[in-house]
Motif scaffolding. Structure first.
Motif, mmCIF file in Angstrom:
data_model
loop_
_atom_site.group_PDB
_atom_site.id
_atom_site.type_symbol
_atom_site.label_atom_id
_atom_site.label_comp_id
_atom_site.label_asym_id
_atom_site.label_seq_id
_atom_site.Cartn_x
_atom_site.Cartn_y
_atom_site.Cartn_z
ATOM 1 N N ASP A 181 0.768 -1.223 -0.253
ATOM 2 C CA ASP A 181 0.082 -0.039 -0.168
ATOM 3 C C ASP A 181 1.062 1.472 -0.062
ATOM 4 O O ASP A 181 0.482 2.203 -0.768
ATOM 5 C CB ASP A 181 -1.020 0.068 1.254
ATOM 6 C CG ASP A 181 -2.078 -1.109 0.974
ATOM 7 O OD1 ASP A 181 -2.147 -1.728 -0.110
ATOM 8 O OD2 ASP A 181 -2.511 -1.549 2.115
ATOM 9 N N GLU A 184 2.714 1.607 -3.466
ATOM 10 C CA GLU A 184 1.745 1.440 -4.545
ATOM 11 C C GLU A 184 2.156 2.328 -6.002
ATOM 12 O O GLU A 184 2.366 2.263 -6.901
ATOM 13 C CB GLU A 184 0.202 1.409 -4.215
ATOM 14 C CG GLU A 184 -0.626 1.181 -5.458
ATOM 15 C CD GLU A 184 -1.992 1.020 -5.057
ATOM 16 O OE1 GLU A 184 -3.040 0.577 -5.796
ATOM 17 O OE2 GLU A 184 -2.331 0.992 -3.952
ATOM 18 N N MET A 185 1.976 3.687 -5.422
ATOM 19 C CA MET A 185 2.179 5.058 -6.164
ATOM 20 C C MET A 185 3.890 4.876 -6.808
ATOM 21 O O MET A 185 3.914 5.182 -8.129
ATOM 22 C CB MET A 185 1.981 6.189 -5.395
ATOM 23 C CG MET A 185 0.756 6.234 -5.133
ATOM 24 S SD MET A 185 0.301 8.117 -4.269
ATOM 25 C CE MET A 185 0.892 9.018 -5.661
ATOM 26 N N LYS A 186 4.565 4.363 -5.999
ATOM 27 C CA LYS A 186 6.082 4.374 -6.578
ATOM 28 C C LYS A 186 6.174 3.214 -7.517
ATOM 29 O O LYS A 186 6.813 3.551 -8.747
ATOM 30 C CB LYS A 186 6.984 4.162 -5.374
ATOM 31 C CG LYS A 186 8.663 4.234 -5.787
ATOM 32 C CD LYS A 186 9.590 3.970 -4.832
ATOM 33 C CE LYS A 186 10.806 4.046 -5.154
ATOM 34 N NZ LYS A 186 11.297 5.504 -5.252
ATOM 35 N N ASP A 188 3.528 2.053 -9.598
ATOM 36 C CA ASP A 188 2.887 2.398 -10.791
ATOM 37 C C ASP A 188 3.665 3.689 -11.430
ATOM 38 O O ASP A 188 3.174 3.455 -12.786
ATOM 39 C CB ASP A 188 1.331 3.396 -10.148
ATOM 40 C CG ASP A 188 0.329 2.199 -9.650
ATOM 41 O OD1 ASP A 188 0.437 1.189 -10.021
ATOM 42 O OD2 ASP A 188 -0.526 2.832 -8.859
ATOM 43 N N ALA A 189 4.515 4.212 -11.030
ATOM 44 C CA ALA A 189 5.161 5.245 -11.723
ATOM 45 C C ALA A 189 6.001 4.497 -13.195
ATOM 46 O O ALA A 189 6.456 5.167 -14.128
ATOM 47 C CB ALA A 189 5.976 6.142 -11.015
ATOM 48 N N LYS A 190 6.299 3.205 -12.714
ATOM 49 C CA LYS A 190 7.321 2.645 -13.392
ATOM 50 C C LYS A 190 6.346 1.347 -14.277
ATOM 51 O O LYS A 190 6.984 0.399 -14.839
ATOM 52 C CB LYS A 190 8.582 1.733 -12.748
ATOM 53 C CG LYS A 190 9.327 2.969 -12.553
ATOM 54 C CD LYS A 190 10.602 2.221 -11.982
ATOM 55 C CE LYS A 190 11.320 1.606 -13.053
ATOM 56 N NZ LYS A 190 12.861 0.929 -12.594
#
Length: 321
Positions: A181, A184-186, A188-190
């Protein structure tokens, strides 16, 4: 004896025996004295000078002129000194590399902060938008400095044993999900998908320091994202082992690690990709911290990697009911 035979026609055998015994005893003690005086003391001084043996070890030993023993001891000393010198060379090389890495890691954010502050002092402060922008960037540089210093402080405490671990019983599945959780954003960036190898319907209880184990998993997952390929995957699996142990595996399909670099992965500031890794940020201490935390739990960490195909980091934990 030749002179005596010249003057005496008959030979007194009793006298010959007594004389021979006396001559043998006299010669023995003279030779013994010479050996002790000129050989043993010199050899002992050599031993004392090179610190091969303690002086006290000679006191209860009989005098010996066994050169084979001396040769073995000197050869052993030479081997030990060679190993010691090689070890010192390795440590000196490591020290230079470590200091170079520390200076580089600290220099980058320091110069960044300094550059923005100097720009503001040179007149950019009057521009409100530019001032806010530069101050925000300077703040990021300071945050990275704090992050590096905190990691250095933690690894130092781990190495000297000053960091106390708080052992509790917790669900490792929940800890891994929390890490997913947070990252997740880190990921998604790749375009990297964070996933379990299967659905774990029941909790898997382990015994350890929950906060530190979460940091271990976080560092390993961050590492897999950093070196993972775009639109790839990072998969976590939990498997049972014998003797009430489990093993947690973090596997990615990224660029992998060459065999020559695997043995150095857990060194402080060591980076496989010297240039690319620094653009990703981080302190360069993540894997070193992971290793020390796992070893502080009396557990093991393993690495398997195939260059060009991906890597797998795994560690063991004590399982509890």
């Amino acid at each position: 004896m030749a002179v005596m035979l010249h003057y005496f026609q008959t030979l007194n055998w009793n006298f010959v025996v007594i004389f021979s015994i006396a001559l043998f005893i006299f010669s023995f003690f003279v030779l013994q004295y010479r050996v002790e005086r000129f050989i043993y003391r010199r050899v002992k001084k050599i031993y004392d000078d090179v610190s091969l043996l303690e002086s006290s070890s000679f006191r209860n030993k009989s005098i010996t002129t066994d050169m084979a023993t001396l040769t073995r001891e000197v050869e052993k000393f030479a081997r030990d000194k060679k190993i010691e010198i090689e070890t010192l060379k390795i440590r000196e090389e490591y020290r230079r590399e470590f200091l170079g890495n520390v200076s580089h890691e600290l220099k980058t954010p320091l110069f960044t902060v300094q550059g923005y502050i100097l720009t503001l002092l040179d007149g950019a402060m009057n521009d409100k938008e530019l001032r806010k922008k530069y101050l925000q960037r300077a703040e990021k540089g300071v945050e990275r400095l704090i992050y590096i210093v905190q990691d250095l402080d933690m690894i130092t405490k781990l190495e000297v044993g000053d960091l106390n671990l708080s052992f509790t019983r917790f669900n490792i599945v929940d800890v891994i999900q929390n890490v997913f959780d947070l990252l997740e954003m880190k990921a998604d960036a790749k375009g990297i998908m964070l996933m379990f190898d299967m659905k774990y319907y029941k909790p898997i209880m382990v015994y350890g320091d929950q906060e530190k184990i979460q940091q271990v998993i976080t560092n390993l997952v961050v590492n897999s994202i950093k070196y993972g390929k775009e639109n790839g995957t990072t998969e976590v699996a939990i498997e049972d082992l014998v003797n009430n142990k489990i093993i947690v595996r973090i596997k990615d399909n990224g660029e992998g690690i060459e065999k020559k670099n695997i043995s150095r992965l857990f060194e402080r500031f060591f980076r496989v990709d010297k240039s690319g890794a620094r653009t990703e940020g981080g302190s360069g201490l993540g894997l070193a911290i992971v290793k020390h935390i796992i070893e502080a739990h009396d557990e093991k960490i393993y690495v398997e990697s195939e260059y060009g195909k991906g890597s797998e980091f795994s560690f063991t934990l004590e399982k509890t009911k």
